[in-house]
Design a protein around this motif. Structure first.
Motif, PDB file in Angstrom:
ATOM      1  N   LEU A 210      -9.633   8.618  -4.254  1.00 60.41           N
ATOM      2  CA  LEU A 210      -8.438   8.032  -3.647  1.00 60.41           C
ATOM      3  C   LEU A 210      -8.371   6.597  -3.813  1.00 60.41           C
ATOM      4  N   ARG A 211      -9.409   5.773  -3.723  1.00 60.86           N
ATOM      5  CA  ARG A 211      -9.537   4.266  -3.837  1.00 60.86           C
ATOM      6  C   ARG A 211      -9.437   3.981  -5.365  1.00 60.86           C
ATOM      7  N   LYS A 212      -9.207   4.875  -6.217  1.00 55.40           N
ATOM      8  CA  LYS A 212      -9.140   4.342  -7.871  1.00 55.40           C
ATOM      9  C   LYS A 212      -7.675   4.461  -8.116  1.00 55.40           C
ATOM     10  N   LEU A 213      -6.734   4.868  -7.061  1.00 57.82           N
ATOM     11  CA  LEU A 213      -5.680   4.922  -7.348  1.00 57.82           C
ATOM     12  C   LEU A 213      -4.750   3.725  -6.609  1.00 57.82           C
ATOM     13  N   LYS A 214      -3.410   3.516  -7.315  1.00 56.97           N
ATOM     14  CA  LYS A 214      -2.507   2.542  -6.611  1.00 56.97           C
ATOM     15  C   LYS A 214      -1.380   3.580  -6.507  1.00 56.97           C
ATOM     16  N   LEU A 215      -0.862   3.524  -4.978  1.00 51.41           N
ATOM     17  CA  LEU A 215      -0.065   4.467  -4.569  1.00 51.41           C
ATOM     18  C   LEU A 215       0.957   3.808  -3.952  1.00 51.41           C
ATOM     19  N   LEU A 216       2.276   4.024  -3.856  1.00 51.80           N
ATOM     20  CA  LEU A 216       3.349   3.564  -3.224  1.00 51.80           C
ATOM     21  C   LEU A 216       3.888   4.647  -2.333  1.00 51.80           C
ATOM     22  N   PHE A 217       3.870   4.122  -0.983  1.00 53.85           N
ATOM     23  CA  PHE A 217       4.514   5.038   0.111  1.00 53.85           C
ATOM     24  C   PHE A 217       5.980   4.516   0.448  1.00 53.85           C
ATOM     25  N   VAL A 218       6.860   5.423   0.365  1.00 51.99           N
ATOM     26  CA  VAL A 218       8.273   5.092   0.572  1.00 51.99           C
ATOM     27  C   VAL A 218       8.782   5.696   2.034  1.00 51.99           C
ATOM     28  N   GLU A 219       8.810   4.882   3.076  1.00 56.04           N
ATOM     29  CA  GLU A 219       9.154   5.673   4.486  1.00 56.04           C
ATOM     30  C   GLU A 219       9.664   4.539   5.097  1.00 56.04           C
ATOM     31  N   ASP A 220      10.807   5.063   5.965  1.00 58.06           N
ATOM     32  CA  ASP A 220      11.676   4.166   6.468  1.00 58.06           C
ATOM     33  C   ASP A 220      11.405   3.987   7.974  1.00 58.06           C
ATOM     34  N   GLU A 221      10.595   4.972   8.731  1.00 58.13           N
ATOM     35  CA  GLU A 221      10.205   4.919   9.914  1.00 58.13           C
ATOM     36  C   GLU A 221       8.763   4.044  10.194  1.00 58.13           C
ATOM     37  N   ASP A 222       9.050   3.163  10.934  1.00 50.91           N
ATOM     38  CA  ASP A 222       8.120   2.110  11.151  1.00 50.91           C
ATOM     39  C   ASP A 222       7.005   2.811  11.782  1.00 50.91           C
ATOM     40  N   ASP A 223       6.918   3.439  12.893  1.00 48.76           N
ATOM     41  CA  ASP A 223       5.748   4.079  13.287  1.00 48.76           C
ATOM     42  C   ASP A 223       4.840   4.836  12.352  1.00 48.76           C
ATOM     43  N   LEU A 224       5.557   5.676  11.284  1.00 48.99           N
ATOM     44  CA  LEU A 224       4.742   6.237  10.516  1.00 48.99           C
ATOM     45  C   LEU A 224       4.052   5.453   9.534  1.00 48.99           C
ATOM     46  N   ILE A 225       4.818   4.328   9.051  1.00 42.25           N
ATOM     47  CA  ILE A 225       4.446   3.568   7.794  1.00 42.25           C
ATOM     48  C   ILE A 225       3.286   2.901   8.544  1.00 42.25           C
ATOM     49  N   ASN A 226       3.310   2.210   9.859  1.00 40.16           N
ATOM     50  CA  ASN A 226       2.279   1.701  10.514  1.00 40.16           C
ATOM     51  C   ASN A 226       1.124   2.476  10.557  1.00 40.16           C
ATOM     52  N   ILE A 227       1.075   3.741  10.865  1.00 40.73           N
ATOM     53  CA  ILE A 227      -0.022   4.716  10.907  1.00 40.73           C
ATOM     54  C   ILE A 227      -0.708   4.974   9.424  1.00 40.73           C
ATOM     55  N   ILE A 228       0.254   5.189   8.350  1.00 47.18           N
ATOM     56  CA  ILE A 228      -0.296   5.213   7.157  1.00 47.18           C
ATOM     57  C   ILE A 228      -0.871   3.836   6.580  1.00 47.18           C
ATOM     58  N   THR A 229      -0.245   2.845   6.910  1.00 44.87           N
ATOM     59  CA  THR A 229      -1.158   1.404   6.605  1.00 44.87           C
ATOM     60  C   THR A 229      -2.521   1.328   7.185  1.00 44.87           C
ATOM     61  N   ASP A 230      -2.486   1.610   8.562  1.00 51.20           N
ATOM     62  CA  ASP A 230      -3.735   1.530   9.240  1.00 51.20           C
ATOM     63  C   ASP A 230      -4.663   2.388   8.423  1.00 51.20           C
ATOM     64  N   THR A 231      -4.287   3.878   8.382  1.00 49.37           N
ATOM     65  CA  THR A 231      -5.219   4.404   7.903  1.00 49.37           C
ATOM     66  C   THR A 231      -6.023   4.142   6.506  1.00 49.37           C
ATOM     67  N   LEU A 232      -4.874   3.952   5.596  1.00 48.76           N
ATOM     68  CA  LEU A 232      -5.269   3.717   4.151  1.00 48.76           C
ATOM     69  C   LEU A 232      -5.997   2.380   4.074  1.00 48.76           C
ATOM     70  N   THR A 233      -5.574   1.209   4.851  1.00 48.57           N
ATOM     71  CA  THR A 233      -6.336   0.310   5.111  1.00 48.57           C
ATOM     72  C   THR A 233      -7.724   0.517   5.369  1.00 48.57           C
ATOM     73  N   LYS A 234      -8.056   1.376   6.450  1.00 52.11           N
ATOM     74  CA  LYS A 234      -9.316   1.638   6.971  1.00 52.11           C
ATOM     75  C   LYS A 234     -10.278   2.449   5.680  1.00 52.11           C
ATOM     76  N   LEU A 235      -9.345   3.192   4.867  1.00 51.31           N
ATOM     77  CA  LEU A 235     -10.075   3.923   3.766  1.00 51.31           C
ATOM     78  C   LEU A 235     -10.171   3.105   2.528  1.00 51.31           C
ATOM     79  N   GLN A 236      -9.813   1.650   2.611  1.00 48.46           N
ATOM     80  CA  GLN A 236      -9.999   1.067   1.638  1.00 48.46           C
ATOM     81  C   GLN A 236      -9.024   1.324   0.456  1.00 48.46           C
ATOM     82  N   ALA A 237      -8.037   1.802   0.673  1.00 46.31           N
ATOM     83  CA  ALA A 237      -7.213   2.389  -0.369  1.00 46.31           C
ATOM     84  C   ALA A 237      -6.132   1.279  -0.958  1.00 46.31           C
TER      85      ALA A 237
END
Length: 133
Positions: free
Chosen positions: A8-35
């Motif tokens: 996963l860390r080898k990839l550069k991903l783009l998440f497209v989502e308008d719900e702030d709560d979900l994008i915050n969860i995604i951001t927090d989790t992917l940051t912890k995973l060093q994605a």
């Protein structure tokens, strides 16, 4: 699972989502995973980000968003870059969305609520041409 996180860390991903709560969860989790990832809140912003970041390896998008929805974005994205993998994440189980997305070349989708284990399994088993490597 550790091997998959390394992939996963080898990839550069783009998440497209308008719900702030979900994008915050995604951001927090992917940051912890060093994605390596970027986010956009609608299809129009996503297309601009992809244009500015040609090394994006995959796009993960919602369908229903303001300004430009996911299906419109996918259609334009695939016209410009047919090989970029797209994963739909949607609460909508209506088959018409999935069928329409398949017409545009989308083969993978995840249903909300977003499941990181399923996402990591899917994204690391997809055939993705790594643009950044």
């Amino acid at each position: 699972m550790q091997e998959k996180i390394v992939e996963l860390r080898k990839l550069k991903l783009l998440f497209v989502e308008d719900e702030d709560d979900l994008i915050n969860i995604i951001t927090d989790t992917l940051t912890k995973l060093q994605a390596n990832f970027l986010t956009a809140q609608n299809g129009q912003d996503a297309l601009k980000i992809v244009e500015e970041n040609p090394d994006i390896d995959a796009v993960i998008t919602d369908i229903n968003m303001p300004i430009m929805n996911g299906l419109e974005m996918i259609k334009i994205l695939k016209e410009k870059n047919p090989s970029i993998p797209v994963v739909i994440m949607s609460a909508h189980t209506e088959i018409e969305y999935i069928d329409k997305a398949k017409e545009f070349g989308v083969e993978n989708y995840l249903l909300k609520p977003f499941d990181f284990i399923k996402f990591i399994e899917l994204i690391t088993t997809m055939e993705i041409k790594k643009h950044g490597i």
